[in-house]
Design an enzyme around this catalytic site. Structure first.
Site, PDB file in Angstrom:
ATOM      1  N   LYS A 274      45.898  15.868  -6.977  1.00 25.39           N
ATOM      2  CA  LYS A 274      46.548  15.163  -5.960  1.00 25.39           C
ATOM      3  C   LYS A 274      45.735  14.313  -5.228  1.00 25.39           C
ATOM      4  CE  LYS A 274      51.173  15.880  -6.888  1.00 25.39           C
ATOM      5  NZ  LYS A 274      52.289  14.711  -7.585  1.00 25.39           N
TER       6      LYS A 274
ATOM      7  N   SER B 127      52.056  13.170  -3.477  1.00 28.03           N
ATOM      8  CA  SER B 127      50.903  13.824  -3.468  1.00 28.03           C
ATOM      9  C   SER B 127      51.386  15.136  -3.026  1.00 28.03           C
ATOM     10  CB  SER B 127      49.826  13.529  -2.114  1.00 28.03           C
ATOM     11  OG  SER B 127      48.866  14.150  -2.232  1.00 28.03           O
TER      12      SER B 127
HETATM   13  N1  LIG Z   1      59.133  20.316  -4.726  1.00 26.87           N
HETATM   14  C1  LIG Z   1      58.036  20.589  -3.960  1.00 26.87           C
HETATM   15  O1  LIG Z   1      57.771  21.570  -3.366  1.00 26.87           O
HETATM   16  C2  LIG Z   1      56.644  19.672  -3.993  1.00 26.87           C
HETATM   17  C3  LIG Z   1      55.777  19.909  -2.977  1.00 26.87           C
HETATM   18  C4  LIG Z   1      54.490  18.964  -2.867  1.00 26.87           C
HETATM   19  C5  LIG Z   1      54.393  17.918  -3.601  1.00 26.87           C
HETATM   20  N2  LIG Z   1      55.553  17.595  -4.580  1.00 26.87           N
HETATM   21  C6  LIG Z   1      55.476  16.499  -5.438  1.00 26.87           C
HETATM   22  O2  LIG Z   1      56.743  15.640  -5.279  1.00 26.87           O
HETATM   23  C7  LIG Z   1      56.876  15.018  -6.522  1.00 26.87           C
HETATM   24  C8  LIG Z   1      58.502  15.253  -6.944  1.00 26.87           C
HETATM   25  O3  LIG Z   1      58.520  16.700  -7.109  1.00 26.87           O
HETATM   26  P1  LIG Z   1      60.023  17.293  -7.291  1.00 26.87           P
HETATM   27  O4  LIG Z   1      59.868  18.696  -6.748  1.00 26.87           O
HETATM   28  O5  LIG Z   1      60.942  16.362  -6.947  1.00 26.87           O
HETATM   29  O6  LIG Z   1      59.992  17.525  -8.885  1.00 26.87           O
HETATM   30  P2  LIG Z   1      61.270  17.906  -9.905  1.00 26.87           P
HETATM   31  O7  LIG Z   1      62.150  18.519  -9.441  1.00 26.87           O
HETATM   32  O8  LIG Z   1      60.526  18.700 -11.186  1.00 26.87           O
HETATM   33  O9  LIG Z   1      61.374  16.294 -10.282  1.00 26.87           O
HETATM   34  C9  LIG Z   1      60.404  15.708 -11.278  1.00 26.87           C
HETATM   35  C10 LIG Z   1      61.006  14.481 -11.925  1.00 26.87           C
HETATM   36  O10 LIG Z   1      59.719  14.044 -13.039  1.00 26.87           O
HETATM   37  C11 LIG Z   1      60.434  14.477 -14.450  1.00 26.87           C
HETATM   38  N3  LIG Z   1      59.421  14.961 -15.087  1.00 26.87           N
HETATM   39  C12 LIG Z   1      58.754  15.909 -15.055  1.00 26.87           C
HETATM   40  N4  LIG Z   1      57.788  16.327 -16.247  1.00 26.87           N
HETATM   41  C13 LIG Z   1      58.215  14.901 -16.737  1.00 26.87           C
HETATM   42  C14 LIG Z   1      57.563  14.385 -18.235  1.00 26.87           C
HETATM   43  N5  LIG Z   1      56.492  15.019 -18.864  1.00 26.87           N
HETATM   44  N6  LIG Z   1      57.719  13.075 -18.565  1.00 26.87           N
HETATM   45  C15 LIG Z   1      58.784  12.629 -17.998  1.00 26.87           C
HETATM   46  N7  LIG Z   1      59.413  12.740 -16.770  1.00 26.87           N
HETATM   47  C16 LIG Z   1      58.936  14.037 -16.274  1.00 26.87           C
HETATM   48  C17 LIG Z   1      61.602  15.058 -14.312  1.00 26.87           C
HETATM   49  O11 LIG Z   1      62.495  14.675 -15.267  1.00 26.87           O
HETATM   50  P3  LIG Z   1      62.762  15.721 -16.704  1.00 26.87           P
HETATM   51  O12 LIG Z   1      62.642  16.911 -16.418  1.00 26.87           O
HETATM   52  O13 LIG Z   1      64.196  14.853 -17.231  1.00 26.87           O
HETATM   53  O14 LIG Z   1      61.628  14.781 -17.553  1.00 26.87           O
HETATM   54  C18 LIG Z   1      62.173  15.000 -12.787  1.00 26.87           C
HETATM   55  O15 LIG Z   1      63.064  13.750 -12.809  1.00 26.87           O
HETATM   56  C19 LIG Z   1      55.873  15.579  -7.700  1.00 26.87           C
HETATM   57  O16 LIG Z   1      54.720  14.754  -7.821  1.00 26.87           O
HETATM   58  C20 LIG Z   1      55.537  16.811  -7.044  1.00 26.87           C
HETATM   59  O17 LIG Z   1      54.138  17.145  -7.324  1.00 26.87           O
HETATM   60  C21 LIG Z   1      56.936  18.334  -4.752  1.00 26.87           C
END
Ligand SMILES: NC(=O)c1ccc[n+]([C@@H]2O[C@H](COP(=O)([O-])OP(=O)(O)OC[C@H]3O[C@@H](n4cnc5c(N)ncnc54)[C@H](OP(=O)(O)O)[C@@H]3O)[C@@H](O)[C@H]2O)c1
Length: 231
Positions: free
Chosen positions: A138, A120
């Site tokens: 979320k 989330s």
């Molecule tokens: N980073 C933040 O500041 C933050 C803050 C609040 C919440 N969150 C939440 O935490 C979670 C993880 O975030 P993160 O920052 O680690 O994100 P990230 O760095 O963008 O990683 C996302 C992962 O999901 C995969 N992905 C994205 N789009 C995809 C698609 N269409 N099909 C298949 N795979 C897909 C990406 O791989 P590929 O690109 O190889 O497909 C990657 O492995 C998310 O749900 C995000 O909303 C993050």
């Protein structure tokens, strides 16, 4: 050795979870890219959650742990938010999650100690300007987490982590120069940006049998952002 399916285990927080788990488990990563998985002993399944149909034949008959990581951060004033923005945020954050979860559920039911983890955001529990679309998507994830945790107890545990801004490719546009980085740190009670490795350690704990009495929880890993006011 458990069978673990990590959707979005190729970058960011998901990649750090993959790195902590692949040595002692059979890990299946579904994602569009695999560059950062080079050298890791995992099974990569090329997959776009917004476009592809899951081929269940590529996954094991029993799934012990399921993690769904894909997400978005599209911040816009409410008057500029078009219906398509709400739909695309719902698609990647919620509808694709429910599709995959329902597809894998029969295999989670075959495990003795199944657990599931979703993501989330802090913006569900704290109202933040320009977050209407992502907070709504979320919020759906949080409601879903609690409901299925109730429905599937005691066999399957379901939890979610709600981070605040964390250093990953997803958040790069908000952190890609010193001024943005310092401004983001200064807004956080602990004056830091999230570290994907530290979120991954809690994720792995929640998934593990050590967390066998934790279900239906939204765990806030956010430097205190959701609960603490320092001024
Ligand atoms: N980073 C933040 O500041 C933050 C803050 C609040 C919440 N969150 C939440 O935490 C979670 C993880 O975030 P993160 O920052 O680690 O994100 P990230 O760095 O963008 O990683 C996302 C992962 O999901 C995969 N992905 C994205 N789009 C995809 C698609 N269409 N099909 C298949 N795979 C897909 C990406 O791989 P590929 O690109 O190889 O497909 C990657 O492995 C998310 O749900 C995000 O909303 C993050």
């Amino acid at each position: 050795m458990k069978n673990i399916v990590i959707v979005g285990g190729s970058k960011g927080i998901g990649l750090e979870i993959t790195k902590l788990l692949y040595n002692n488990n059979k890990v299946y990563v579904l994602s569009r890219t695999a560059e950062e998985l080079a050298g890791l002993n995992i099974t990569h399944i090329p997959f776009d959650v917004t476009a592809d149909q899951l081929n269940l034949e590529l996954l094991p008959e029993v799934v012990d742990q399921f993690v769904y990581c894909p997400g978005s951060i599209n911040l816009k004033p409410i008057s500029n938010l078009k219906q398509e923005s709400f739909q695309s945020d719902m698609q990647i954050n919620f509808f694709a999650l429910t599709d995959l979860f329902q597809a894998i559920l029969p295999r989670l039911k075959k495990s003795n100690q199944a657990s599931v983890l979703f993501f989330s955001t802090v913006a569900v529990s704290v109202g933040m300007p320009f977050h209407a679309s992502i907070a709504a998507a979320k919020g759906a994830v949080e409601g879903f987490t609690k409901s299925v945790a109730a429905e599937l107890a005691p066999g399957i545990r379901v939890n979610a982590i709600a981070p605040s801004l964390t250093h990953t490719s997803l958040a790069d546009k908000f952190l890609n120069n010193e001024r943005k980085l310092e401004a983001a740190k200064s807004r956080n009670p602990l004056q830091e940006i999230g570290d994907p490795k530290k979120i991954a350690t809690t994720a792995v704990h929640l998934l593990s049998d050590d967390a066998s009495w934790i279900t239906g929880q939204i765990i806030h890993i956010d430097g205190g952002m959701s609960t603490v006011k320092t001024s």
